[in-house]
Scaffold this active site. Structure first.
Site, PDB file in Angstrom:
ATOM      1  N   LYS A 203      24.540 -27.528  61.124  1.00 50.65           N
ATOM      2  CA  LYS A 203      25.739 -27.802  60.333  1.00 50.65           C
ATOM      3  C   LYS A 203      26.936 -27.732  61.268  1.00 50.65           C
ATOM      4  O   LYS A 203      27.476 -26.672  61.536  1.00 50.65           O
ATOM      5  CB  LYS A 203      25.868 -26.781  59.197  1.00 50.65           C
ATOM      6  CG  LYS A 203      26.601 -27.310  57.946  1.00 50.65           C
ATOM      7  CD  LYS A 203      28.008 -27.807  58.164  1.00 50.65           C
ATOM      8  CE  LYS A 203      29.022 -26.693  58.254  1.00 50.65           C
ATOM      9  NZ  LYS A 203      30.424 -27.214  58.400  1.00 50.65           N
TER      10      LYS A 203
ATOM     11  N   GLU B  79      28.694 -15.832  68.059  1.00 47.95           N
ATOM     12  CA  GLU B  79      29.665 -15.977  69.151  1.00 47.95           C
ATOM     13  C   GLU B  79      30.981 -16.284  68.483  1.00 47.95           C
ATOM     14  O   GLU B  79      31.177 -17.375  67.947  1.00 47.95           O
ATOM     15  CB  GLU B  79      29.230 -17.089  70.118  1.00 47.95           C
ATOM     16  CG  GLU B  79      29.889 -16.968  71.479  1.00 47.95           C
ATOM     17  CD  GLU B  79      31.063 -17.897  71.657  1.00 47.95           C
ATOM     18  OE1 GLU B  79      32.156 -17.553  71.132  1.00 47.95           O
ATOM     19  OE2 GLU B  79      30.924 -18.942  72.297  1.00 47.95           O
TER      20      GLU B  79
ATOM     21  N   CYS C  36      37.166 -20.499  72.933  1.00 54.03           N
ATOM     22  CA  CYS C  36      37.035 -19.127  72.431  1.00 54.03           C
ATOM     23  C   CYS C  36      37.194 -18.113  73.564  1.00 54.03           C
ATOM     24  O   CYS C  36      37.649 -16.998  73.345  1.00 54.03           O
ATOM     25  CB  CYS C  36      35.685 -18.949  71.738  1.00 54.03           C
ATOM     26  SG  CYS C  36      34.311 -19.642  72.651  1.00 54.03           S
TER      27      CYS C  36
ATOM     28  N   GLU D 196      44.010 -14.515  68.379  1.00 53.55           N
ATOM     29  CA  GLU D 196      43.565 -15.750  69.004  1.00 53.55           C
ATOM     30  C   GLU D 196      44.370 -16.932  68.463  1.00 53.55           C
ATOM     31  O   GLU D 196      44.431 -17.160  67.265  1.00 53.55           O
ATOM     32  CB  GLU D 196      42.077 -15.977  68.720  1.00 53.55           C
ATOM     33  CG  GLU D 196      41.514 -17.185  69.416  1.00 53.55           C
ATOM     34  CD  GLU D 196      40.010 -17.333  69.192  1.00 53.55           C
ATOM     35  OE1 GLU D 196      39.313 -17.693  70.146  1.00 53.55           O
ATOM     36  OE2 GLU D 196      39.554 -17.075  68.061  1.00 53.55           O
TER      37      GLU D 196
END
Length: 502
Positions: A185, A260, A294, A393
């Site tokens: 997905k 992750e 990331c 972030e």
């Protein structure tokens, strides 16, 4: 230069299938803001069909067709996929650039890595059979023990939009190499190349149901996949917030997950470095992939002895970065992926300014780009450790700079984060680099560079950056279940209970 966007359906059981509810999602080119196509939108009903297909593929012919087949058979399919990716590399890279705004040169590099990832796991699939029945040393002579490594089953793979095909393949290649069957997905913001991977699998004759690709929204497709009782494991890459929801859904069935998640990675620059070399790595570590990484080393810690000169270098290098349509030759910074992401990043920047930080360079749309989700490479100084821009972030081309005076202070600042994905240090003192590397609270450390990633080396984080490792042999282990087998080898009775016949 551009190529037409293919029109695809969901890929289930080796066939293209229209979503049961016939829903579709528009594809927006982030460089032009134009709708250039659409993708199918899977829902719970489609997840059900895909899981059933994957379960049949896993158990077909008592597993002999895939799950229990020789590793060499699975390797043959993986190598065929790698060859097709290489053959289609140019078109795949263009589709990627159109879909997510990644500079074309980067997208080409990604496609080469995709092919390399399939080749690497083909080799590991071949080697898996020879590692079966690895003996275990026991303290009792009348027992022998060995270990079997078997595929964990049907796996759900939920992947992000910043490396749409590559990060999908980080999961697809090892899961198939292990003998699992999978439902992929991808993110609804960038799914085009994952659907092309499905087409490649169909073309090379991958057995039906081994890989199924469901595009769609997270709540409508990802959520039902994570909570489905027919899925034995979930592997997820994405934000901390979504990862928490995925874990919650999987926890209802005590389903294993590997995660992750986000990052806010530090880069420490000491005062014994070549300023230009260090400045380029500092910018590459944060602005590569349009800042949407990331592991971006977006918290820059510079020794106070060199801070003014180094920051000046950063600005000069940033002004030299070519910001353009991703398809344009020499592009080094394209648009961010979507309108929502664009607005989120600008809000981060405006909040930093209101909290007292200085926007030293960038911080807005480039003057020469009237359309598209473009944001200049942004350098922010005068930050404090309590500011949102330092702690959260951003996932965009935004670099925060702070100074330090000692090695201990630098390490303390670097580790003062909820995240722990990557960390980097630049210094000509090898012993110092070794000390700092060991002190970093992170799953990945770079010395005198930032962001290199190799299929052979483990990838993953600590703290809120997740758990589990992808890539290398560790990536294969993600999809294997370890089974202990112990046998009693003596001809003598066990003798614990008194025999009734005595």
């Amino acid at each position: 230069m551009a190529i037409p966007m293919p029109t695809r359906q969901l890929f289930i059981d080796g066939e293209w299938r229209e979503p049961i509810l016939k829903k579709r999602i528009p594809i927006v080119n982030p460089a032009t803001e134009e709708v250039i196509g659409d993708i199918p939108a899977a829902t719970t009903e489609d997840v059900e069909v895909a899981v059933n297909a994957a379960r049949r593929a896993f158990s077909r012919n008592k597993g002999k067709d895939w799950a229990k087949a020789p590793g060499a058979l699975r390797a043959k399919h993986l190598r065929a996929i790698a060859a097709k990716v290489t053959e289609r590399k140019s078109d795949l890279a263009k589709l990627e650039a159109l879909d997510c705004g990644k500079p074309l040169d980067e997208a080409v590099w990604d496609m080469e890595d995709v092919a390399g990832c399939f080749e690497f796991y083909a080799d590991l699939a071949e080697g898996l059979d020879a590692k079966q029945k690895a003996p275990v040393s026991l303290p009792m002579e009348n027992f022998k023990s060995y270990v079997l490594k078997q595929p964990i089953g049907v796996v759900g793979l939920i992947t992000p939009w910043n490396y749409p095909l590559l990060m999908a393949v980080w999961k697809v290649a090892p899961s198939l190499a292990a003998g699992c069957t999978a439902i992929l997905k991808p993110s609804e913001l960038a799914s085009v190349t994952c659907l092309e991977l499905a087409d490649i699998c169909r073309e090379v004759g991958l057995p039906p149901g081994v890989l199924n690709v469901l595009t769609g929204y997270g709540a409508e497709a990802g959520g039902p996949l994570a909570s489905h009782p027919g899925v034995d494991k979930i592997a997820f890459t994405g934000s901390f917030a979504t990862g928490s929801k995925v874990m919650t859904a999987a926890a209802q069935l005590v389903k294993p997950v590997s995660m992750e998640l986000g990052g806010k990675s530090p880069l420490i620059v000491f005062d014994d470095v070549d300023l230009d070399k260090a400045a380029e790595w500092a910018l590459f570590g944060c602005f590569w992939t349009n800042g949407q990484i990331c592991s971006a080393t977006s918290r820059l810690l510079v020794h106070e002895n060199i801070a003014p000169q180094f920051i000046e270098k950063l600005v000069k290098w940033s002004k030299n970065i070519k910001i353009s349509d991703p398809m344009e030759e020499g592009c080094r910074l394209g648009p961010v992926v979507s309108q929502g992401q664009y607005e989120k990043i600008l809000k981060f920047i405006s909040t930093a300014k209101s909290e007292g930080a200085t926007i030293l360079h960038g911080g807005s749309r480039p003057e020469h780009q009237e359309k598209g989700f473009f944001i200049e490479p942004t350098i922010i100084t005068d930050v404090t450790t309590s500011m949102q821009i330092w702690r959260e972030e951003v996932f965009g081309p935004v670099l925060c700079v702070k100074t330090f005076g000692s090695e201990d202070e630098a390490i303390e600042l670097a580790n003062d984060s909820h995240y722990g994905l990557g960390a980097a240090v630049i210094s000509n003192d090898t012993e110092r680099c070794d000390r700092v590397s060991q002190a970093f609270e992170a799953g990945i450390v770079w010395i005198n560079c930032s962001q290199p990633c190799f299929t052979q080396a483990p990838w993953g984080g600590v703290k809120r950056s997740g758990f589990g490792r992808e890539l290398g042999e560790w990536g294969l282990d993600n999809y294997l279940s370890v089974k202990q087998v112990t046998l009693y080898t003596s001809n003598e009775p066990w003798g614990w209970y008194k025999s009734p016949s005595a």
